[in-house]
Design a protein around this motif. Structure first.
Motif, PDB file in Angstrom:
ATOM      1  N   ARG A  28       0.810  -1.219   0.000  1.00 35.52           N
ATOM      2  CA  ARG A  28       0.000   0.000   0.000  1.00 35.52           C
ATOM      3  C   ARG A  28       0.845   1.271   0.000  1.00 35.52           C
ATOM      4  N   GLU A  29       1.969   1.256   0.713  1.00 35.23           N
ATOM      5  CA  GLU A  29       2.815   2.448   0.791  1.00 35.23           C
ATOM      6  C   GLU A  29       3.391   2.844  -0.570  1.00 35.23           C
ATOM      7  N   ASP A  32       1.512   5.780  -1.979  1.00 33.18           N
ATOM      8  CA  ASP A  32       1.517   7.053  -1.253  1.00 33.18           C
ATOM      9  C   ASP A  32       2.215   8.106  -2.104  1.00 33.18           C
ATOM     10  N   SER A  33       1.782   9.339  -1.984  1.00 25.41           N
ATOM     11  CA  SER A  33       2.342  10.422  -2.781  1.00 25.41           C
ATOM     12  C   SER A  33       2.758  11.584  -1.881  1.00 25.41           C
ATOM     13  N   LYS A  34       3.776  12.298  -2.304  1.00 22.42           N
ATOM     14  CA  LYS A  34       4.208  13.500  -1.581  1.00 22.42           C
ATOM     15  C   LYS A  34       3.398  14.729  -1.984  1.00 22.42           C
ATOM     16  N   ASP A  37      -3.097  12.852  -2.836  1.00 20.56           N
ATOM     17  CA  ASP A  37      -3.608  11.841  -1.911  1.00 20.56           C
ATOM     18  C   ASP A  37      -3.008  10.475  -2.209  1.00 20.56           C
ATOM     19  N   LEU A  38      -2.912  10.144  -3.503  1.00 16.41           N
ATOM     20  CA  LEU A  38      -2.423   8.841  -3.962  1.00 16.41           C
ATOM     21  C   LEU A  38      -1.698   8.977  -5.284  1.00 16.41           C
ATOM     22  N   GLU A  58      -9.127   1.978  -2.842  1.00 20.63           N
ATOM     23  CA  GLU A  58      -9.290   3.243  -2.126  1.00 20.63           C
ATOM     24  C   GLU A  58     -10.605   3.945  -2.480  1.00 20.63           C
TER      25      GLU A  58
END
Length: 124
Positions: A28-29, A32-34, A37-38, A58
């Motif tokens: 899942r990680e 993740d986005s900086k 949201d995704l 999601e």
């Protein structure tokens, strides 16, 4: 019986192989986005089908309201709708009777049979 198990059963009856991949939380990680949201792609070349399914997961939520648009007491216990993510290889790597080498939509016969079993009588 969940919809994925039904597809695997249809796969066996149609001799059209599919297999279930896990929604493994360890990947899942990767989505993740900086800056958002995704991300809609994983962090590396591995687990792409699984990270794609985790991304779609999601957006699958239980309904909040009743069919009439008003509050629904049952909404607290409502389950998300059944869903599938199909990552299909559309190429047959070897020739077999009725299934020559080359382009082929593997899993499509099983998917068709699942749809027919679940909703076919409604269309008649």
């Amino acid at each position: 019986v969940d919809v994925a198990e039904q597809l695997v059963a249809a796969s066996a009856s149609e001799q059209d192989q599919v297999w279930r991949l896990p929604l493994w939380p360890g990947y899942r990680e990767q989505i993740d986005s900086k800056v958002a949201d995704l991300k809609n792609i994983g962090a590396g070349p591995y687990g792409g089908a699984i990270t794609a399914a985790l991304y779609l997961n999601e957006f699958v939520e239980a309904p909040e309201d009743g069919a009439d648009g008003g509050p629904d007491e049952a909404a607290e216990t409502a389950q998300p709708p059944p869903w599938l993510h199909l990552d299909m290889m559309a190429y047959n790597t070897g020739s077999k009777p009725g299934r020559p080498e080359g382009g082929e939509a593997m899993g499509m016969r099983a998917l068709y049979r699942l749809i027919e079993r679940r909703w076919g009588s409604a269309a008649k």
